[in-house]
Design a protein around this motif. Structure first.
Motif, PDB file in Angstrom:
ATOM      1  N   THR A  24       5.364  67.370  50.895  1.00 10.44           N
ATOM      2  CA  THR A  24       4.834  66.330  51.778  1.00 10.44           C
ATOM      3  C   THR A  24       4.435  66.915  53.128  1.00 10.44           C
ATOM      4  O   THR A  24       3.405  66.531  53.712  1.00 10.44           O
ATOM      5  N   THR A  25       5.232  67.854  53.622  1.00 13.96           N
ATOM      6  CA  THR A  25       4.882  68.499  54.894  1.00 13.96           C
ATOM      7  C   THR A  25       3.573  69.275  54.772  1.00 13.96           C
ATOM      8  O   THR A  25       2.739  69.263  55.691  1.00 13.96           O
ATOM      9  N   VAL A  26       3.385  69.940  53.637  1.00 12.51           N
ATOM     10  CA  VAL A  26       2.136  70.682  53.424  1.00 12.51           C
ATOM     11  C   VAL A  26       0.954  69.722  53.333  1.00 12.51           C
ATOM     12  O   VAL A  26      -0.119  69.954  53.912  1.00 12.51           O
ATOM     13  N   ALA A  27       1.140  68.618  52.597  1.00 12.05           N
ATOM     14  CA  ALA A  27       0.061  67.638  52.453  1.00 12.05           C
ATOM     15  C   ALA A  27      -0.319  67.041  53.800  1.00 12.05           C
ATOM     16  O   ALA A  27      -1.511  66.832  54.092  1.00 12.05           O
ATOM     17  N   GLU A  28       0.686  66.770  54.645  1.00 13.23           N
ATOM     18  CA  GLU A  28       0.385  66.216  55.964  1.00 13.23           C
ATOM     19  C   GLU A  28      -0.389  67.214  56.813  1.00 13.23           C
ATOM     20  O   GLU A  28      -1.360  66.849  57.487  1.00 13.23           O
ATOM     21  N   ARG A  29       0.011  68.466  56.765  1.00 14.55           N
ATOM     22  CA  ARG A  29      -0.675  69.482  57.562  1.00 14.55           C
ATOM     23  C   ARG A  29      -2.106  69.699  57.071  1.00 14.55           C
ATOM     24  O   ARG A  29      -3.026  69.892  57.867  1.00 14.55           O
ATOM     25  N   LYS A  30      -2.318  69.640  55.757  1.00 12.76           N
ATOM     26  CA  LYS A  30      -3.674  69.786  55.227  1.00 12.76           C
ATOM     27  C   LYS A  30      -4.537  68.584  55.610  1.00 12.76           C
ATOM     28  O   LYS A  30      -5.720  68.738  55.930  1.00 12.76           O
ATOM     29  N   THR A  31      -3.934  67.394  55.589  1.00 11.89           N
ATOM     30  CA  THR A  31      -4.683  66.188  55.952  1.00 11.89           C
ATOM     31  C   THR A  31      -5.068  66.211  57.423  1.00 11.89           C
ATOM     32  O   THR A  31      -6.219  65.913  57.791  1.00 11.89           O
ATOM     33  N   MET A  32      -4.116  66.574  58.284  1.00 12.34           N
ATOM     34  CA  MET A  32      -4.411  66.647  59.719  1.00 12.34           C
ATOM     35  C   MET A  32      -5.459  67.725  60.007  1.00 12.34           C
ATOM     36  O   MET A  32      -6.331  67.547  60.864  1.00 12.34           O
ATOM     37  N   ALA A  33      -5.383  68.837  59.286  1.00 10.99           N
ATOM     38  CA  ALA A  33      -6.375  69.891  59.479  1.00 10.99           C
ATOM     39  C   ALA A  33      -7.762  69.410  59.072  1.00 10.99           C
ATOM     40  O   ALA A  33      -8.756  69.702  59.748  1.00 10.99           O
ATOM     41  N   SER A  34      -7.850  68.652  57.991  1.00 11.91           N
ATOM     42  CA  SER A  34      -9.136  68.126  57.554  1.00 11.91           C
ATOM     43  C   SER A  34      -9.715  67.148  58.579  1.00 11.91           C
ATOM     44  O   SER A  34     -10.926  67.148  58.836  1.00 11.91           O
ATOM     45  N   MET A  35      -8.844  66.336  59.176  1.00 16.19           N
ATOM     46  CA  MET A  35      -9.302  65.395  60.189  1.00 16.19           C
ATOM     47  C   MET A  35      -9.809  66.116  61.443  1.00 16.19           C
ATOM     48  O   MET A  35     -10.689  65.610  62.148  1.00 16.19           O
ATOM     49  N   GLN A  36      -9.258  67.296  61.715  1.00 11.42           N
ATOM     50  CA  GLN A  36      -9.619  68.053  62.922  1.00 11.42           C
ATOM     51  C   GLN A  36     -10.580  69.210  62.618  1.00 11.42           C
ATOM     52  O   GLN A  36     -10.748  70.097  63.444  1.00 11.42           O
ATOM     53  N   ARG A  37     -11.170  69.193  61.405  1.00 12.64           N
ATOM     54  CA  ARG A  37     -12.140  70.209  60.990  1.00 12.64           C
ATOM     55  C   ARG A  37     -11.528  71.604  61.058  1.00 12.64           C
ATOM     56  O   ARG A  37     -12.131  72.562  61.562  1.00 12.64           O
ATOM     57  N   ARG A  38     -10.281  71.706  60.553  1.00 11.94           N
ATOM     58  CA  ARG A  38      -9.610  73.006  60.423  1.00 11.94           C
ATOM     59  C   ARG A  38      -9.273  73.237  58.951  1.00 11.94           C
ATOM     60  O   ARG A  38      -9.363  72.339  58.124  1.00 11.94           O
ATOM     61  N   LEU A  39      -8.840  74.466  58.632  1.00 15.46           N
ATOM     62  CA  LEU A  39      -8.466  74.780  57.257  1.00 15.46           C
ATOM     63  C   LEU A  39      -7.027  74.387  56.942  1.00 15.46           C
ATOM     64  O   LEU A  39      -6.720  74.009  55.828  1.00 15.46           O
ATOM     65  N   GLY A  40      -6.157  74.514  57.935  1.00 19.44           N
ATOM     66  CA  GLY A  40      -4.753  74.238  57.679  1.00 19.44           C
ATOM     67  C   GLY A  40      -4.112  75.383  56.896  1.00 19.44           C
ATOM     68  O   GLY A  40      -4.695  76.466  56.765  1.00 19.44           O
ATOM     69  N   PRO A  41      -2.899  75.173  56.365  1.00 21.14           N
ATOM     70  CA  PRO A  41      -2.232  76.234  55.594  1.00 21.14           C
ATOM     71  C   PRO A  41      -3.068  76.623  54.370  1.00 21.14           C
ATOM     72  O   PRO A  41      -3.367  75.786  53.528  1.00 21.14           O
ATOM     73  N   ASN A  42      -3.434  77.902  54.255  1.00 17.95           N
ATOM     74  CA  ASN A  42      -4.266  78.331  53.131  1.00 17.95           C
ATOM     75  C   ASN A  42      -4.013  79.771  52.721  1.00 17.95           C
ATOM     76  O   ASN A  42      -4.778  80.335  51.944  1.00 17.95           O
ATOM     77  N   THR A  43      -2.947  80.384  53.248  1.00 18.40           N
ATOM     78  CA  THR A  43      -2.693  81.796  52.967  1.00 18.40           C
ATOM     79  C   THR A  43      -1.525  82.000  52.018  1.00 18.40           C
ATOM     80  O   THR A  43      -1.624  82.785  51.066  1.00 18.40           O
ATOM     81  N   VAL A  44      -0.429  81.297  52.245  1.00 15.99           N
ATOM     82  CA  VAL A  44       0.784  81.487  51.440  1.00 15.99           C
ATOM     83  C   VAL A  44       0.664  80.680  50.152  1.00 15.99           C
ATOM     84  O   VAL A  44       0.719  79.445  50.171  1.00 15.99           O
ATOM     85  N   GLY A  45       0.479  81.387  49.034  1.00 13.28           N
ATOM     86  CA  GLY A  45       0.336  80.699  47.763  1.00 13.28           C
ATOM     87  C   GLY A  45      -1.063  80.138  47.574  1.00 13.28           C
ATOM     88  O   GLY A  45      -1.912  80.193  48.466  1.00 13.28           O
ATOM     89  N   TYR A  46      -1.296  79.573  46.397  1.00 13.70           N
ATOM     90  CA  TYR A  46      -2.613  79.005  46.090  1.00 13.70           C
ATOM     91  C   TYR A  46      -2.870  77.781  46.957  1.00 13.70           C
ATOM     92  O   TYR A  46      -2.091  76.833  46.963  1.00 13.70           O
ATOM     93  N   TYR A  47      -3.942  77.814  47.728  1.00 13.43           N
ATOM     94  CA  TYR A  47      -4.341  76.711  48.604  1.00 13.43           C
ATOM     95  C   TYR A  47      -3.258  76.382  49.631  1.00 13.43           C
ATOM     96  O   TYR A  47      -3.174  75.268  50.136  1.00 13.43           O
TER      97      TYR A  47
END
Length: 242
Positions: A24-47
């Motif tokens: 859930t923490t990863v999903a929230e960070r990815k969602t916030m990154a998408s809203m702010q036109r960022r990539l978010g977590p994308n290095t550790v593990g797949y996506y």
């Protein structure tokens, strides 16, 4: 043997919940990154799916620093109590027909009591929680009037014909807003005083002890989502469950 069975049942609930909280923490960070036109977590593990485990490992390996003038017993006991009471609420959640750790007749009352015991923060935060808990309790009472029981399993089975979301849509909206405030999410995420806005009430906590606060916060979010689904969206009988 009964003790081993009880331990196995508890672990079968706690471990999946902690995994859900981590993702859930990863999903929230990815969602916030998408809203702010960022990539978010994308290095550790797949996506970036393993980012939560990397963060947990980093916090566990850091040095634990505590204020010299603090009461060390309360300082370390506070996060532990917060996490324990957040996880105790899952004991009465029916994940399926007969799939619950404790099918209590007063499950809703138990859930409200346990969630209230983990109240933390300043007086400002407590005042906000109490204010919105009145709204949540009023909405829950309407659902109890429909089912005639405080048992969560009965609340789910009572929605086999029609989900309570349809006749109680205004109540659902009120409950949803109260649930957001209860879990301190935006736009109700500034419950702390101005001097605490660096991190909130857990500013002085670090390393492994901070993980307890972090897990407790997101475990409460997942719990209130499950509770909402049970009360208004038919729980495990929902049309969205395959």
């Amino acid at each position: 043997m009964n003790t081993l069975i009880s331990v196995a049942e508890s672990l079968s609930v706690i471990i999946p919940i902690l995994l859900v909280v981590a993702f859930t923490t990863v999903a929230e960070r990815k969602t916030m990154a998408s809203m702010q036109r960022r990539l978010g977590p994308n290095t550790v593990g797949y996506y970036g799916l393993l980012q939560a485990f990397a963060d947990a490992l980093k916090l566990l390996l850091k040095e634990c620093v505590s204020p010299t003038q603090s009461n060390l017993v309360l300082f370390f006991l506070g996060p532990i109590i917060t996490l324990v009471f957040s996880l105790l609420g899952y004991a009465v959640i029916p994940f399926g027909p007969g799939l619950t750790v404790g099918d209590l007749p007063l499950g809703i009352l138990y859930l409200l009591a346990v969630s209230s015991l983990s109240t933390y923060g300043s007086l400002r935060s407590t005042a906000q929680l109490i204010s919105y808990e009145l709204i949540l309790s009023s909405a829950i009472l309407l659902v109890v009037m429909f089912t005639g029981s405080l048992n969560l399993s009965i609340s789910v089975e009572a929605q086999r014909v029609i989900t309570f979301f349809v006749p109680l849509l205004p109540v659902f909206i009120i409950f949803f807003i109260g649930a957001i405030a209860e879990t301190n999410r935006a736009p109700f995420d500034l419950a702390e005083a101005e001097s605490e806005l660096v991190s909130g009430f857990m500013t002085e906590h670090s390393a492994a002890i901070f993980v307890f606060f972090f897990l407790a916060e997101y475990a409460s979010i997942v719990l209130i989502c499950i509770f909402t689904c049970i009360l208004f969206l038919s729980g495990y009988n929902s049309i969205f469950v395959f």
